[in-house]
Write a protein that holds these residues in place. Structure first.
Motif, PDB file in Angstrom:
ATOM      1  N   SER A 212      46.539  31.678  33.782  1.00  0.00           N
ATOM      2  CA  SER A 212      47.252  30.776  34.662  1.00  0.00           C
ATOM      3  C   SER A 212      47.961  31.365  35.721  1.00  0.00           C
ATOM      4  CB  SER A 212      48.053  30.021  33.758  1.00  0.00           C
ATOM      5  OG  SER A 212      49.120  30.410  33.155  1.00  0.00           O
ATOM      6  N   ARG A 215      45.131  31.272  38.412  1.00  0.00           N
ATOM      7  CA  ARG A 215      44.438  30.038  38.706  1.00  0.00           C
ATOM      8  C   ARG A 215      45.084  28.948  38.360  1.00  0.00           C
ATOM      9  NH1 ARG A 215      41.101  31.459  34.597  1.00  0.00           N
ATOM     10  NH2 ARG A 215      40.691  29.883  32.906  1.00  0.00           N
ATOM     11  N   ILE A 216      45.229  27.661  39.160  1.00  0.00           N
ATOM     12  CA  ILE A 216      45.665  26.480  38.758  1.00  0.00           C
ATOM     13  C   ILE A 216      44.768  25.747  37.649  1.00  0.00           C
ATOM     14  CG2 ILE A 216      46.861  24.454  39.246  1.00  0.00           C
ATOM     15  CD1 ILE A 216      46.893  25.502  42.338  1.00  0.00           C
ATOM     16  N   TYR A 224      52.322  19.258  37.188  1.00  0.00           N
ATOM     17  CA  TYR A 224      52.930  20.420  36.458  1.00  0.00           C
ATOM     18  C   TYR A 224      54.264  20.138  36.143  1.00  0.00           C
ATOM     19  CZ  TYR A 224      48.297  22.285  37.213  1.00  0.00           C
ATOM     20  OH  TYR A 224      46.770  22.748  37.316  1.00  0.00           O
ATOM     21  N   ILE A 238      43.306  20.179  44.697  1.00  0.00           N
ATOM     22  CA  ILE A 238      42.909  21.652  44.117  1.00  0.00           C
ATOM     23  C   ILE A 238      41.689  22.020  44.510  1.00  0.00           C
ATOM     24  CG2 ILE A 238      43.195  23.056  42.302  1.00  0.00           C
ATOM     25  CD1 ILE A 238      45.191  21.233  40.938  1.00  0.00           C
ATOM     26  N   GLN A 243      43.535  27.358  45.474  1.00  0.00           N
ATOM     27  CA  GLN A 243      43.582  28.446  44.389  1.00  0.00           C
ATOM     28  C   GLN A 243      43.691  29.831  44.894  1.00  0.00           C
ATOM     29  OE1 GLN A 243      43.578  27.904  41.233  1.00  0.00           O
ATOM     30  NE2 GLN A 243      42.070  26.091  40.514  1.00  0.00           N
ATOM     31  N   TYR A 246      47.361  30.299  45.874  1.00  0.00           N
ATOM     32  CA  TYR A 246      48.010  30.483  44.391  1.00  0.00           C
ATOM     33  C   TYR A 246      47.819  32.004  43.916  1.00  0.00           C
ATOM     34  CZ  TYR A 246      49.379  29.440  39.480  1.00  0.00           C
ATOM     35  OH  TYR A 246      49.875  29.456  38.256  1.00  0.00           O
TER      36      TYR A 246
END
Length: 291
Positions: A212, A215-216, A224, A238, A243, A246
């Protein structure tokens, strides 16, 4: 099934695999993995070519016709402390194991290695405060106690602050030793205190990573909740770009972490919740032991 039974069984399994691995593989490299720790004065002997001139005993040499050198030996025991993050974030993630479970396996293996070498082990469990402090003691019974606290302890704090744990270790460790810090390191605290600690002791930082971090989890629109602050955030749409942003954010954060550790001569090891913690430790200690 009773949760206490599952934890008890897990503790027994940790004890068995750690003892077997320590005695069979890791113990030979445990001492050699730490450079420059645990030296004590042994004797004075006549200087021979090749001796470090900095070890010449000038008090003895001034009374003798030839120079004499101080001889040192490795101390028979070290103080080994574990500073372990038990904040709510170590129970989060999407890997094969939880961060807490990985931390327990790492701590069990390293602690058994320490007591096999007759070292004393102690621990500080921290969130945004010290949740539990265990003074350094010798003996195999101290290992199940350490792992038991790690698996059972529910933090009263809500965040992560390494500073207090480092301060108490610095205060309690009167002579040079080894400090293992086990955490996800998703915070920016404790660096000033770590600078002082790393000047006096050998410090090894073990980062608990998880997929995690790269990546989400989920797709579309997802809500979240931060396990430490309790705040929630809604991430919509998303896609690949989100991604990548992030992933790059956390990549930069951990690169920064490694750079800070390197400047303080703190050794680092990253173990993912998808890794085999035993294999990672064996590889790290094997490489250090061969140097």
């Amino acid at each position: 099934m009773d949760p206490s039974y599952r934890i008890g069984k897990k503790l027994k399994n940790f004890s068995l695999f750690s003892k077997k691995l320590t005695e069979g593989v890791l113990s030979g490299n445990y001492r050699t993995a730490f450079k420059g720790v645990g030296l004590e004065f042994d004797e004075v002997r006549e200087y021979v070519p090749g001796d470090d001139v900095r070890n010449i005993d000038w008090n003895v040499t001034s009374r003798m016709p030839v120079p004499y050198s101080k001889k040192f030996r490795e101390e028979r025991e070290l103080n080994v402390y574990f500073l372990i993050d038990v904040s709510p974030s170590i129970d989060s993630g999407i890997g094969r194991l939880s961060r807490r479970n990985v931390a327990a396996r790492i701590a069990a293996l390293l602690a058994y290695s320490a007591v096999t070498n007759n070292d004393r082990i102690g621990a500080a469990f921290f969130s945004d405060r010290i949740e539990k402090w265990i003074p350094a003691v010798r003996g195999r019974n101290s290992v199940p106690q350490l792992v038991n606290h790690l698996l059972r302890l529910k933090p009263t704090g809500s965040g992560s602050d390494l500073s207090s744990a480092v301060r108490i270790a610095y205060k309690e460790m009167k002579k040079k030793g080894v400090v293992f810090i086990i955490s996800d390191f998703k915070y920016q605290s404790g660096w000033k205190e770590l600078t002082l600690l790393s000047r006096k002791h050998e410090v090894i930082a073990i980062r608990l990573a998880d997929p995690s971090d790269e990546r989400i989890p989920g797709q579309g629109t997802v809500e979240y909740r931060d396990p430490e602050s309790g705040r929630t955030v809604v991430i919509s749409n998303i896609n690949r770009r989100v991604q990548e942003e992030y992933r790059q954010y956390w990549k930069n954060q951990f690169y920064f972490w490694e750079e800070i550790c390197a400047r303080r001569k703190i050794r680092v090891l990253t173990v993912s919740t998808d890794d085999d913690p035993v294999a990672k430790l064996m590889a790290a200690f094997g490489e250090a032991g061969r140097r």
